[in-house]
Design a protein around this motif. Structure first.
Motif, short mmCIF file in Angstrom:
data_model
loop_
_atom_site.label_atom_id
_atom_site.label_comp_id
_atom_site.label_asym_id
_atom_site.label_seq_id
_atom_site.Cartn_x
_atom_site.Cartn_y
_atom_site.Cartn_z
N ALA A 89 0.83 -1.21 0.00
CA ALA A 89 0.00 0.00 0.00
C ALA A 89 0.86 1.25 0.00
O ALA A 89 0.66 2.17 -0.81
CB ALA A 89 -0.93 -0.01 1.21
N SER A 90 1.85 1.32 0.88
CA SER A 90 2.68 2.51 0.97
C SER A 90 3.42 2.75 -0.35
O SER A 90 3.58 3.89 -0.78
CB SER A 90 3.73 2.38 2.08
N ASN A 91 3.88 1.68 -0.96
CA ASN A 91 4.60 1.82 -2.22
C ASN A 91 3.69 2.31 -3.34
O ASN A 91 4.14 3.02 -4.23
CB ASN A 91 5.24 0.48 -2.61
N VAL A 149 -5.53 2.46 -3.05
CA VAL A 149 -4.70 1.26 -3.17
C VAL A 149 -5.51 0.11 -3.77
O VAL A 149 -5.06 -0.54 -4.72
CB VAL A 149 -4.15 0.85 -1.78
N ASP A 150 -6.70 -0.11 -3.22
CA ASP A 150 -7.52 -1.22 -3.71
C ASP A 150 -7.83 -1.07 -5.19
O ASP A 150 -7.84 -2.04 -5.94
CB ASP A 150 -8.83 -1.30 -2.90
N PRO A 156 4.75 -6.55 3.11
CA PRO A 156 5.86 -5.92 2.41
C PRO A 156 5.82 -6.26 0.92
O PRO A 156 5.47 -7.38 0.55
CB PRO A 156 7.10 -6.53 3.06
N VAL A 157 6.23 -5.31 0.09
CA VAL A 157 6.14 -5.52 -1.35
C VAL A 157 7.12 -6.61 -1.79
O VAL A 157 6.95 -7.24 -2.82
CB VAL A 157 6.36 -4.18 -2.08
N LYS A 158 8.13 -6.88 -0.96
CA LYS A 158 9.09 -7.91 -1.35
C LYS A 158 8.50 -9.32 -1.31
O LYS A 158 9.10 -10.25 -1.82
CB LYS A 158 10.35 -7.85 -0.48
N THR A 159 7.31 -9.46 -0.70
CA THR A 159 6.69 -10.79 -0.67
C THR A 159 6.05 -11.13 -2.01
O THR A 159 5.58 -12.25 -2.20
CB THR A 159 5.61 -10.87 0.42
#
Lengths: 494, 343, 330
Positions: free
Chosen positions: A349-351, A376-377, A393-396
């Motif tokens: 979301a933050s990204n 975001v949605d 986290p976006v890395k997931t």
């Protein structure tokens, strides 16, 4: 050729995921073997089993030079002559070339450093493959290509009989790739087996004898490299056909959005002039170091040019920051997704909203939570990003979904000009297709797109017009539908 | 979960949402459990004495100093930096405020009396802003590491304080200021109210504003944040100014509580503020940490300290237990991982 | 060696050395007392404590970790050793061995917590600083030890030399220990395979693991060495102060850190030299000493120290920036 390594019935399961299912593989001394497959196909698990980092499940057999193992540990693997050169090269930037090459051979207990022995080891390793580097230079002061040589020398110093190279060509210029391939031929002559693990195969196929394709943990097959090409491999890797047409679209009636005139920056690029129309996808290709990324950064306000002009919608732009560029409707997708494109540790979301924080601001400068979540949605839905929770986290996410988040955060700024710098690096073939589709959709809505890539098929099949850059200058311009891969390849390497 | 369908309504809703916000993430839940356990254990050992109004009130008197300083440390930690100059800033600002108040106030009345106090506080905040600007400028625009920069300003600022006062104490503040440190309003210590007054906007700023969002992003990856169009240097500058201003408020509260100011008060708090922040779930490498967690952590530290005080244990034993708690709490997830309880 | 000199000229050490030389020349011209044997002798003696600790911390920083619990470690080592020395009348060898063992043991606690529980070194050492220090003062009640064994109080004096003003110089305990520890640290870092592995570990931890380094052993070594230096430093400090006070050392950890980081060591690991650390320490020492000799009120000495730290780090950063100018990433 004698068989160096033979794997039979190798399976591996992580939790509920079958990473490898009954894979067989033989590697011969003095052959160059490509191991290809998409992310999650089991390539890296297979390497981990060969290098002894992970054990295979019971029933699997590893035979190295007729000695049989049920599994290996890292020490046994190294002793048997297996060396992995990871993509990050695993070098010590703060140490000298000599130490990087020799350090692994001189571990042991507490003893004094034998500098002469380390230097001798390093020299011997370099001589073996005909490389000549200054032993006393720190690795951090070397070019990427030279660092790779250091990594190869280190493998040589360890008496490697099998060298596995993970994505070795990713950040090399064409010239450097050629040098690397020449070196690989040299290794081959010495009876060393080389395994290339790669996404990008066109260059590697030049030197390889055989190609093994993995898909979803299963072996699709091992093929003669001479009978393979990019397209055939893509089909084998994905099990799908991808076909792109080169259709001519007449854009001459469209309004010019962005134009540059004699744009220059010392040391980066010189005398760049082009026009970009609404809804047009302009491909820019050229070798690494041709100045394409530097040019893109200048258009994005992060690398001020020292000569020439940039016009946006007929008005002259003098950008001093990327914020100004964004406010003027210019967006930039960096080639380096992992360190510049996304803040990997932070939530999806933050990204997604980081580029529009000020726009979301409401009463008293606060960001209303409902608006934040709905934004975001919306993007997650619009770009079909597969997420279980936008607070993870976006890395997931997988590489393809990560890149969709990058696109989302830039689309959120409602750009009129979107600059894509190597947008499909590290993205699977099938996921690439999704990204192209998004880009085409944007162009159809009138966004002007600059698509920078060193993959010639990528610019050819997904742009309307292509500029070739070399040594900081534009050296050619082609209409996509009147061109071909071969024509572009010649132009790039001319 | 990002979109819980229907939040509970009715009288319990507020309480539920408070508990929810305190226990929402794993760290906070762990801290909340620890706090309940500590209160239960101390309650059993000490008995009713632990639950008297006097005990609770004394905790509330003591918590704000360390609390405000920890917030000052926390915001810089979240951004991936740290601020070692908070204590010396607090002291220098307190000295300046105390100087004006003790030199200008006596003999004044009414408007002038109030006016000089406001001037004093304004001067304190101004000094803090300057220190914050120096820190922020050197860190953000010159690219010096925060630890070196703030080590330098810490020494320099303390040096100014010592130099101007020759190391002496300035004491004898007006009653109105002493009240700030030692008085109560409706049974709540004034210092606690000051703590609340700075904490709430800070929580809002971190959790609900573009500035806060940028702070977390910068803490994880400044370069990528900059590439997203955020003027990261300006954000960092603001972070250090805010940190300094919080330190100045802490200086005011300390000055009020001790009825004096000195260049070297409370220096042992410096590393304790990092301890409190990290215990509260702030990642010392940056990018993560919530106010609620830090408050829980502060309450835990204060409960231990007060209980040990009632038990007549040395304050140094308190220090040792604080350290042990920090290791314990950060080790729990790693131990569980090692034992294979979570993968 | 023109190439080596060119390399040196670009280094952090060159900057520091230049600043120090300017300070030294300036102070020698402006004051009479600076460039005297006595002053330099006093400087070495009084900065030996920080210097020895700095050599230990340097090793920790190079490995990519950090330790700030060493002042508490030193306090404990000092206290236990002197308590027992008073009781049993030990000798030089045994007191140093004992203080070292205590330091090494406490360092091992840090290493085990950091490596086995996988907690970052900053968290562990903040925690252990509090635990070690808290327990020490709690158990001892904060009581000073004023009377030390006479042979210890008397110290050592080698190569004694008395000048015309009847002031004597020589190699005292502090200078000896400082020289030994700096030499030892230099030897470990540059002349042993373990030292090179410590650099490698700080340069790229993951690569070190992949290459089969025994990271746990390296961590043990690094933090135990820090403990050892704390033990040695604590004794020479006690000898100089002629007493043991459990509360005076804690709080000096940041001074040590300042010296090491000023000397060019990076908190990110892999970078730092003994020579740089000596220069960092020298800069702080010469500056503080110079301020006193120049007659600047001692109340203002901290201010100038802070100012010089800020100016020198800013100047270094600016010069590094200029070098990088034109590179896309800036």
């Amino acid at each position: 050729m004698p068989t160096f390594l033979e794997l039979t019935h190798i399976s591996k399961r992580f939790g509920g995921v079958q990473a490898l299912a009954d894979v067989d593989l033989t590697l011969e001394s003095g052959e160059v073997h490509c191991l290809v497959g998409e992310n999650g196909s089991g390539k890296s698990t297979l390497i981990k089993i060969i290098s002894g980092v992970q054990p295979p499940e019971a029933g699997g057999k590893i035979i190295i030079e007729s000695r049989e193992y049920s599994h290996l540990n890292p020490v046994e693997s190294t002793r048997a002559g297996i060396q992995v050169i990871y993509q990050d090269l695993s070098l010590f930037p703060n140490l000298t070339v000599a130490e990087n090459i020799g350090v692994g051979q001189h571990l042991g207990g507490f003893h004094s450093v034998d500098w002469n022995a380390i230097r001798a080891t390093a020299k011997r390793a370099m001589e073996r493959i005909g490389v000549n580097l200054d032993l006393d230079v720190k690795v951090e002061d070397l070019s990427i290509a030279n660092r790779q040589l250091v990594a190869i020398c280190r493998a040589m110093a360890a008496d490697a009989k099998l060298v596995i190279m993970d994505e070795p060509t990713a950040s090399l210029t064409r010239h450097e790739v050629d040098a690397l391939l020449a070196l690989v031929r040299e290794l081959k002559k010495k009876g060393i087996c080389i395994v290339f693990v790669s996404h990008r195969l066109d260059e590697v196929l030049e030197v390889a004898e055989r190609v093994t394709v993995l898909r979803d943990g299963k072996k699709v097959g091992t093929y003669d490299a001479k009978e393979m090409n990019d397209h055939k491999l893509a089909v084998l890797m994905t099990g799908k056909e991808f076909h792109y047409d080169l259709a001519a679209i007449d854009l001459s009636a469209r309004k010019t959005v962005l134009s540059t005139r004699h744009l220059s920056r010392k040391g980066d690029y010189k005398d760049i002039s082009f026009d970009l129309r609404e809804g047009e996808i302009l491909g820019i290709t050229g070798l690494l170091g041709s100045g394409r990324t530097e040019l893109a950064l200048s258009l994005f306000g992060m690398n001020p040019p020292d000569g020439g002009e940039i016009h946006l919608n007929g008005k002259r732009l003098a950008l001093t920051s990327n914020r100004e560029a964004i406010d003027n409707g210019i967006a930039y997708v960096s080639e380096d997704r992992l360190t510049l494109g996304l803040v990997l540790e932070q939530p999806i979301a933050s990204n997604t909203i980081v580029t529009i924080l000020d726009k979301l601001k409401g009463f008293m400068g606060l960001i209303p939570q409902a608006a934040r979540q709905s934004t975001v949605d919306r993007w997650v839905k619009d770009l079909s990003i597969k997420v279980s929770n936008t607070n993870n986290p976006v890395k997931t996410l997988s590489g393809g979904n990560q890149q969709r988040v990058v696109l989302a955060k830039w689309m959120a700024t409602a750009p009129r000009v979107l600059i894509l710098d190597s947008p499909t690096v590290g993205v699977d073939i099938s996921a690439k297709d999704g990204i192209y589709e998004i880009v085409r959709g944007l162009a159809a809505k009138g966004v002007a797109v600059i698509l920078i890539s060193d993959e010639i098929p990528e610019v050819l099949y997904h742009s309307h017009r292509i500029l070739i850059m070399r040594n900081g200058r534009i050296t050619g311009e082609f209409e996509a539908h009147k061109s071909s891969e071969d024509v572009l390849r010649v132009a790039v390497n001319a | 979960m990002s979109n819980a369908p229907h939040p509970p309504r009715g009288p319990d809703a507020a309480l539920m949402s408070l508990i929810g916000s305190l226990t929402g993430d794993v760290t906070n839940r762990r801290l909340a459990i620890l706090l309940v356990a500590l209160v239960a254990v101390f309650g059993l050992i000490i008995g009713e004495g632990f639950f008297t109004k006097a005990t609770v009130q004394s905790m509330a008197f003591q918590l704000p100093e360390l609390g405000i300083l920890s917030l000052a440390m926390m915001i810089t930690l979240i951004s991936g930096g740290l601020n070692l100059s908070i204590i010396s800033t607090a002291n220098l600002c307190a000295l300046a405020m105390a100087y004006i108040m003790t030199k200008m106030l006596p003999g004044t009345e009414g408007f002038a009396f109030v006016g000089w106090q406001i001037v004093a506080i304004a001067v304190g905040l101004l000094i803090a802003s300057i220190i914050g600007l120096v820190n922020g400028f050197i860190i953000a625009y010159l690219g010096v590491s925060p630890i070196l920069t703030t080590l330098g300003t810490m020494t320099m600022v303390k040096g100014i304080g010592i130099g101007m006062t020759r190391g002496n104490v300035i004491s004898g503040l007006p009653d109105s200021i002493v009240f700030l440190g030692n008085g109560t309003v409706l049974g709540i210590p004034t210092a606690m109210l000051v703590f609340a007054v700075v904490t709430i906007p800070m929580a809002i700023a971190l959790g609900r504003t573009p500035f806060g969002a940028a702070t977390y992003m910068i803490g994880s990856n400044e370069k990528a944040t900059q590439f997203s169009g955020i003027d990261t240097k300006r954000v960092i500058l603001r972070i250090y100014v805010i940190s300094s201003l919080l330190a100045a408020v802490a200086g005011l509260v300390m000055m009020a509580r001790f009825n004096s100011a000195n260049a070297s008060y409370a220096e042992s708090y410096l590393l304790v503020t990092i301890l409190a922040a990290v215990l509260g779930g702030v990642d010392p490498m940056g990018g993560f940490g919530k106010i609620a967690g830090v408050i829980l952590s502060l309450v835990i530290l204060q409960v231990i300290s007060s209980a040990f005080n009632l038990l007549n244990f040395s304050q140094f034993l308190t220090l040792a237990i604080w350290g042990a708690i920090l290791v314990g709490v950060t080790a729990v997830p790693n131990i569980r991982k090692r034992l294979g309880l979570i993968d | 060696m023109p190439e080596n000199f060119a390399r040196f000229r670009r280094s952090h050490e060159f900057w520091l050395l230049s600043v120090i030389l300017i300070l030294v020349v300036g102070l020698s011209v402006m004051t009479e007392g600076f460039l005297t044997l006595q002053n330099l002798f006093d400087l070495l003696t009084s900065y030996a404590f920080l210097g020895i600790l700095a050599s230990g911390l340097l090793v920790v920083l190079i490995s990519g970790g950090i330790d700030i619990s060493f002042t508490a470690t030193a306090s404990i080592a000092q206290y236990i050793t002197m308590l027992l020395a008073n009781k049993y009348g030990l000798n030089w060898f045994i007191v140093f061995a004992m203080a070292s063992v205590v330091g090494i043991a406490l360092g091992a606690i840090n290493a085990v917590l950091i490596d086995r529980l996988n907690i970052s070194s900053i968290i562990v050492s903040i925690a252990t600083l509090n635990i070690f220090y808290g327990l020490l003062v709690f158990i001892t009640g904060g009581k000073y030890i004023y009377s030390l064994p006479p042979w210890f109080s008397h110290g050592i004096y080698w190569f004694e030399y008395v000048d015309a003003d009847e002031i004597s110089y020589g190699i005292n305990l502090q200078i000896l220990a400082l020289a030994v520890m700096f030499t030892l640290t230099w030897l470990i870092l540059n002349r042993t395979n373990i030292g090179r592995q410590i650099y490698a570990l700080g340069g790229n931890r993951e690569a070190a693991q992949r290459l089969g380094f025994n990271v746990f052993r390296l961590n043990i070594l690094v933090y135990c060495y820090m403990g050892l230096t704390a033990g040695v430093a604590s004794l020479i400090q006690a000898q100089l102060a002629q007493s043991v006070a459990p509360t005076v050392l804690v709080g000096k950890e940041l001074d040590v850190l300042a010296a090491v980081v000023l000397g060019g060591a990076s908190l990110a690991g892999g970078v730092g030299t003994v020579f740089g650390t000596i220069l960092g320490l020298t800069l702080l020492a010469v500056m503080q000493n110079g301020l006193i000799l120049l007659g600047v009120s001692s109340y203002y000495s901290q201010f100038f120290v802070g100012l010089v730290i800020l100016l020198s780090v800013s100047a270094t950063a600016l010069s590094a920036r200029r070098k990088r100018k034109g590179v896309m990433t800036e």
